[in-house]
Design a protein around this motif. Structure first.
Motif, PDB file in Angstrom:
ATOM      1  N   ILE A 193       0.842  -1.183   0.000  1.00 32.66           N
ATOM      2  CA  ILE A 193       0.000   0.000   0.000  1.00 32.66           C
ATOM      3  C   ILE A 193       0.880   1.236   0.000  1.00 32.66           C
ATOM      4  N   THR A 194       0.647   2.083  -0.950  1.00 33.31           N
ATOM      5  CA  THR A 194       1.436   3.311  -1.030  1.00 33.31           C
ATOM      6  C   THR A 194       0.582   4.487  -0.564  1.00 33.31           C
ATOM      7  N   ALA A 195       1.225   5.399   0.111  1.00 37.81           N
ATOM      8  CA  ALA A 195       0.504   6.581   0.610  1.00 37.81           C
ATOM      9  C   ALA A 195       0.130   7.491  -0.550  1.00 37.81           C
ATOM     10  N   LYS A 196      -1.039   8.052  -0.441  1.00 38.34           N
ATOM     11  CA  LYS A 196      -1.462   8.986  -1.476  1.00 38.34           C
ATOM     12  C   LYS A 196      -0.649  10.267  -1.371  1.00 38.34           C
ATOM     13  N   PRO A 197      -0.235  10.792  -2.509  1.00 34.46           N
ATOM     14  CA  PRO A 197       0.536  12.055  -2.454  1.00 34.46           C
ATOM     15  C   PRO A 197      -0.303  13.171  -1.851  1.00 34.46           C
ATOM     16  N   ALA A 198       0.346  14.005  -1.056  1.00 34.97           N
ATOM     17  CA  ALA A 198      -0.357  15.130  -0.417  1.00 34.97           C
ATOM     18  C   ALA A 198      -0.842  16.105  -1.473  1.00 34.97           C
ATOM     19  N   ARG A 199      -2.059  16.549  -1.290  1.00 38.46           N
ATOM     20  CA  ARG A 199      -2.604  17.514  -2.237  1.00 38.46           C
ATOM     21  C   ARG A 199      -1.950  18.870  -2.017  1.00 38.46           C
ATOM     22  N   PRO A 200      -1.541  19.518  -3.079  1.00 35.21           N
ATOM     23  CA  PRO A 200      -0.900  20.831  -2.915  1.00 35.21           C
ATOM     24  C   PRO A 200      -1.868  21.839  -2.302  1.00 35.21           C
ATOM     25  N   ARG A 201      -1.359  22.675  -1.390  1.00 32.04           N
ATOM     26  CA  ARG A 201      -2.180  23.691  -0.754  1.00 32.04           C
ATOM     27  C   ARG A 201      -2.435  24.822  -1.745  1.00 32.04           C
ATOM     28  N   LEU A 202      -3.697  25.102  -1.955  1.00 27.84           N
ATOM     29  CA  LEU A 202      -4.061  26.143  -2.905  1.00 27.84           C
ATOM     30  C   LEU A 202      -3.937  27.505  -2.241  1.00 27.84           C
ATOM     31  N   ARG A 203      -3.287  28.425  -2.919  1.00 27.21           N
ATOM     32  CA  ARG A 203      -3.166  29.779  -2.396  1.00 27.21           C
ATOM     33  C   ARG A 203      -4.438  30.556  -2.705  1.00 27.21           C
ATOM     34  N   ARG A 204      -4.783  31.480  -1.798  1.00 27.24           N
ATOM     35  CA  ARG A 204      -5.950  32.314  -2.017  1.00 27.24           C
ATOM     36  C   ARG A 204      -5.670  33.298  -3.140  1.00 27.24           C
ATOM     37  N   THR A 205      -6.706  33.597  -3.895  1.00 25.49           N
ATOM     38  CA  THR A 205      -6.577  34.642  -4.913  1.00 25.49           C
ATOM     39  C   THR A 205      -6.531  35.998  -4.207  1.00 25.49           C
ATOM     40  N   ARG A 206      -6.212  37.046  -4.938  1.00 27.93           N
ATOM     41  CA  ARG A 206      -6.159  38.383  -4.341  1.00 27.93           C
ATOM     42  C   ARG A 206      -7.525  38.801  -3.818  1.00 27.93           C
ATOM     43  N   VAL A 207      -8.570  38.431  -4.548  1.00 26.74           N
ATOM     44  CA  VAL A 207      -9.922  38.767  -4.106  1.00 26.74           C
ATOM     45  C   VAL A 207     -10.242  38.044  -2.807  1.00 26.74           C
ATOM     46  N   GLU A 208      -9.921  36.747  -2.742  1.00 29.26           N
ATOM     47  CA  GLU A 208     -10.166  35.966  -1.534  1.00 29.26           C
ATOM     48  C   GLU A 208      -9.353  36.504  -0.358  1.00 29.26           C
ATOM     49  N   GLN A 209      -8.112  36.902  -0.634  1.00 28.24           N
ATOM     50  CA  GLN A 209      -7.272  37.469   0.426  1.00 28.24           C
ATOM     51  C   GLN A 209      -7.859  38.786   0.924  1.00 28.24           C
ATOM     52  N   SER A 210      -8.343  39.616   0.004  1.00 25.41           N
ATOM     53  CA  SER A 210      -8.943  40.899   0.403  1.00 25.41           C
ATOM     54  C   SER A 210     -10.190  40.674   1.250  1.00 25.41           C
ATOM     55  N   LEU A 211     -11.004  39.689   0.863  1.00 29.90           N
ATOM     56  CA  LEU A 211     -12.209  39.383   1.634  1.00 29.90           C
ATOM     57  C   LEU A 211     -11.854  38.866   3.018  1.00 29.90           C
ATOM     58  N   LEU A 212     -10.810  38.039   3.084  1.00 29.51           N
ATOM     59  CA  LEU A 212     -10.364  37.516   4.380  1.00 29.51           C
ATOM     60  C   LEU A 212      -9.866  38.647   5.272  1.00 29.51           C
ATOM     61  N   GLU A 213      -9.054  39.534   4.710  1.00 29.75           N
ATOM     62  CA  GLU A 213      -8.515  40.645   5.491  1.00 29.75           C
ATOM     63  C   GLU A 213      -9.634  41.567   5.968  1.00 29.75           C
ATOM     64  N   ALA A 214     -10.642  41.795   5.124  1.00 31.03           N
ATOM     65  CA  ALA A 214     -11.773  42.642   5.527  1.00 31.03           C
ATOM     66  C   ALA A 214     -12.538  42.004   6.681  1.00 31.03           C
ATOM     67  N   LYS A 215     -12.696  40.682   6.620  1.00 33.80           N
ATOM     68  CA  LYS A 215     -13.400  39.986   7.701  1.00 33.80           C
ATOM     69  C   LYS A 215     -12.588  40.014   8.985  1.00 33.80           C
ATOM     70  N   VAL A 216     -11.265  39.915   8.858  1.00 40.60           N
ATOM     71  CA  VAL A 216     -10.382  39.979  10.028  1.00 40.60           C
ATOM     72  C   VAL A 216     -10.507  41.340  10.707  1.00 40.60           C
ATOM     73  N   VAL A 217     -10.532  42.405   9.909  1.00 40.37           N
ATOM     74  CA  VAL A 217     -10.680  43.751  10.466  1.00 40.37           C
ATOM     75  C   VAL A 217     -12.020  43.884  11.184  1.00 40.37           C
ATOM     76  N   GLN A 218     -13.085  43.403  10.545  1.00 40.06           N
ATOM     77  CA  GLN A 218     -14.427  43.499  11.134  1.00 40.06           C
ATOM     78  C   GLN A 218     -14.491  42.763  12.476  1.00 40.06           C
TER      79      GLN A 218
END
Length: 220
Positions: A2-27
């Motif tokens: 049995i071989t381990a499944k390769p780890a799925r690459p971590r997807l980076r947030r888009t600029r829009v997603e990052q902006s929305l996250l930062e706005a929510k953090v401020v709120q």
């Protein structure tokens, strides 16, 4: 075998997603501050409210100092945007300048928790200075000062602000902070009195600017 499944690459947030996250953090940060003061604002609490692992926020805000600096800058930018929106409704450099200051002050009056977070936050974190000494994080008013300086230059018909006009911009900014201390910080004026006080302050500001510009013309 049995071989381990390769780890799925971590997807980076888009600029829009990052902006929305930062706005929510401020709120959420402002809500935590409103409920429990500066000590209540922590990256772990914010991450829990946002619904992300703390390490996700540490990628954007390595420390509480970075978080607070970001919130301060966000609030100051919002206040400047309100000032610019108000200025755009007027004609003439002096009218635009007074309208900008009026809109800038209105932001803090209408969002008093913003004033308390930026100017009266007792739990100001520290960062390592050049000499490895802890130094407090402070609000950076450069955006406001640059806007005021540019507007003063237009009042005198100049393309770029002079050193004297930059100093005058600092004086006007200090006057605006004094107004906020009285109306928001100390609550010495009732809401009905605030408008009259603001207009008197703006009239005095216009007189100071006119006198300063007259001196500059006489010195040429």
């Amino acid at each position: 075998m049995i071989t381990a499944k390769p780890a799925r690459p971590r997807l980076r947030r888009t600029r829009v997603e990052q902006s929305l996250l930062e706005a929510k953090v401020v709120q959420i940060s402002l809500q935590l501050f409103s409920d429990g003061g500066g000590e209540a604002v922590s990256i772990r609490k914010i991450a829990s409210e946002v619904g992300v692992p703390p390490m996700s926020l540490y990628r954007y805000f390595p420390s509480k100092a970075h978080l607070v600096r970001h919130i301060w800058q966000d609030i100051l930018s919002r206040a400047c945007e309100e000032g610019k929106f108000e200025a755009a409704r007027h004609r003439g450099p002096m009218h635009k300048l007074k309208a900008f200051v009026r809109g800038f002050l209105r932001h803090w009056i209408n969002h008093r928790h913003h004033y308390w977070f930026v100017f009266c936050n007792p739990a100001v974190p520290c960062v390592a200075g050049d000499q490895h000494e802890a130094e407090p994080v402070r609000p950076d008013p450069r955006e406001v000062l640059e806007l005021l300086s540019s507007m003063l230059a237009r009042c005198s018909g100049s393309r770029a602000p002079t050193e004297a006009q930059r100093h005058l911009a600092e004086e006007l900014f200090c006057s605006a902070l004094g107004f906020l201390v009285t109306t928001v910080g100390l609550a010495l004026k009732t809401p009905a009195e605030i408008d009259g006080l603001m207009e008197r302050m703006l009239a005095g500001m216009e007189s100071r600017i006119g006198a300063a510009l007259s001196l500059c013309v006489a010195a040429r």
